[in-house]
Design a protein around this motif. Sequence first.
Motif, PDB file in Angstrom:
ATOM      1  N   ALA A  26       0.836  -1.204   0.000  1.00  0.00           N
ATOM      2  CA  ALA A  26       0.000   0.000   0.000  1.00  0.00           C
ATOM      3  C   ALA A  26       0.868   1.250   0.000  1.00  0.00           C
ATOM      4  CB  ALA A  26      -0.917   0.004   1.225  1.00  0.00           C
ATOM      5  N   HIS A  47      -3.611   4.142  -0.474  1.00  0.00           N
ATOM      6  CA  HIS A  47      -3.946   3.613  -1.796  1.00  0.00           C
ATOM      7  C   HIS A  47      -3.512   2.149  -1.850  1.00  0.00           C
ATOM      8  CE1 HIS A  47      -4.692   7.702  -3.128  1.00  0.00           C
ATOM      9  NE2 HIS A  47      -3.466   8.041  -2.795  1.00  0.00           N
ATOM     10  N   GLY A  48      -4.459   1.244  -2.125  1.00  0.00           N
ATOM     11  CA  GLY A  48      -4.125  -0.168  -2.247  1.00  0.00           C
ATOM     12  C   GLY A  48      -4.016  -0.855  -0.904  1.00  0.00           C
ATOM     13  N   SER A  50      -4.919  -4.368   1.665  1.00  0.00           N
ATOM     14  CA  SER A  50      -6.126  -4.909   2.291  1.00  0.00           C
ATOM     15  C   SER A  50      -6.611  -3.984   3.385  1.00  0.00           C
ATOM     16  CB  SER A  50      -5.832  -6.295   2.870  1.00  0.00           C
ATOM     17  OG  SER A  50      -6.806  -6.682   3.818  1.00  0.00           O
ATOM     18  N   GLN A  51      -7.896  -3.621   3.340  1.00  0.00           N
ATOM     19  CA  GLN A  51      -8.439  -2.755   4.373  1.00  0.00           C
ATOM     20  C   GLN A  51      -8.308  -3.397   5.747  1.00  0.00           C
ATOM     21  OE1 GLN A  51     -12.475  -1.448   3.733  1.00  0.00           O
ATOM     22  NE2 GLN A  51     -12.638  -0.448   5.727  1.00  0.00           N
ATOM     23  N   GLN A  72     -13.934   6.462   1.784  1.00  0.00           N
ATOM     24  CA  GLN A  72     -13.278   5.497   0.918  1.00  0.00           C
ATOM     25  C   GLN A  72     -13.856   5.587  -0.488  1.00  0.00           C
ATOM     26  OE1 GLN A  72     -14.939   2.063   3.403  1.00  0.00           O
ATOM     27  NE2 GLN A  72     -15.030   1.175   1.349  1.00  0.00           N
ATOM     28  N   ASP A  75     -10.127   1.346  -3.908  1.00  0.00           N
ATOM     29  CA  ASP A  75      -9.115   0.835  -2.985  1.00  0.00           C
ATOM     30  C   ASP A  75      -8.370   1.963  -2.281  1.00  0.00           C
ATOM     31  OD1 ASP A  75      -7.607   1.794  -5.066  1.00  0.00           O
ATOM     32  OD2 ASP A  75      -6.320   0.020  -5.246  1.00  0.00           O
ATOM     33  N   THR A  76      -8.976   3.163  -2.259  1.00  0.00           N
ATOM     34  CA  THR A  76      -8.417   4.289  -1.523  1.00  0.00           C
ATOM     35  C   THR A  76      -9.234   4.516  -0.251  1.00  0.00           C
ATOM     36  OG1 THR A  76      -7.551   5.391  -3.499  1.00  0.00           O
ATOM     37  CG2 THR A  76      -7.946   6.772  -1.567  1.00  0.00           C
ATOM     38  N   HIS A  77      -8.549   4.580   0.888  1.00  0.00           N
ATOM     39  CA  HIS A  77      -9.200   4.794   2.176  1.00  0.00           C
ATOM     40  C   HIS A  77      -8.549   5.978   2.872  1.00  0.00           C
ATOM     41  CE1 HIS A  77      -9.908   0.568   1.172  1.00  0.00           C
ATOM     42  NE2 HIS A  77     -10.997   0.652   1.901  1.00  0.00           N
TER      43      HIS A  77
END
Length: 233
Positions: A26, A47-48, A50-51, A72, A75-77
Amino acid sequence: MGLVAEFQIDCEALPLTDVATAVPEATLLLEIQYNHGDRPPFLVTVHGGSQAVIETALTEAFDVGEWTLIGQAGDTHRYQVQAALSFEQQLGDHLDNLAGLEALATADAIIERIEVVPGGWQQTGWFASRDTFGKFSSFWQQNAGFQLLRLTHDEESEPPGDGLTDRQREALRIAYELGYFDIPRQASLERVAAELGISASSVSERLRRAQTELIEETVAPTWPPLPDEAPSF
């Protein structure tokens, strides 16, 4: 004449390096809200990755007090992270000159990008003069590790994507030509790695950094605030 510098500070004691180590695939971008006392909260854009792994790493990090997912998209959080330690508590055992660190906060410079990487921070900043940058780089050379990645005058603007290294460009080109970015994917990471003659993990990191650079240079400046929920496709 001002300078624009991209550099890496190698210091494992910097905030959130444990999180970056736990999720190497990430990209963690950090914003510090300095006007909130001696434990300023961080805004972290990931970015990227696993959450679940990211959030486990935030929970287990010794320097994180509390964290909140605030948005979110794909795949951006984005997270708001409350520091568990002040900078003095976090860095006091690792830096000999804390007063010098405080002085850097009032230097004629703007750090506009902080990427947290395993073992330190990679930053891009604007500096009012070569002397200002010299004091900044000297401090970190004396107290931790410092690697200069790029240095230009502030009027020497670059077109979007020019921040890519030759190796990143090559990795993107080979991956594209082999069909790695096709839907469905036509080539595995291992196939791209074999073509480049490097390991699959090195290819993954090189592609991730290249994609992040392209996003930062082209898309990110025009982004509206992230929505509360990602749309489904």
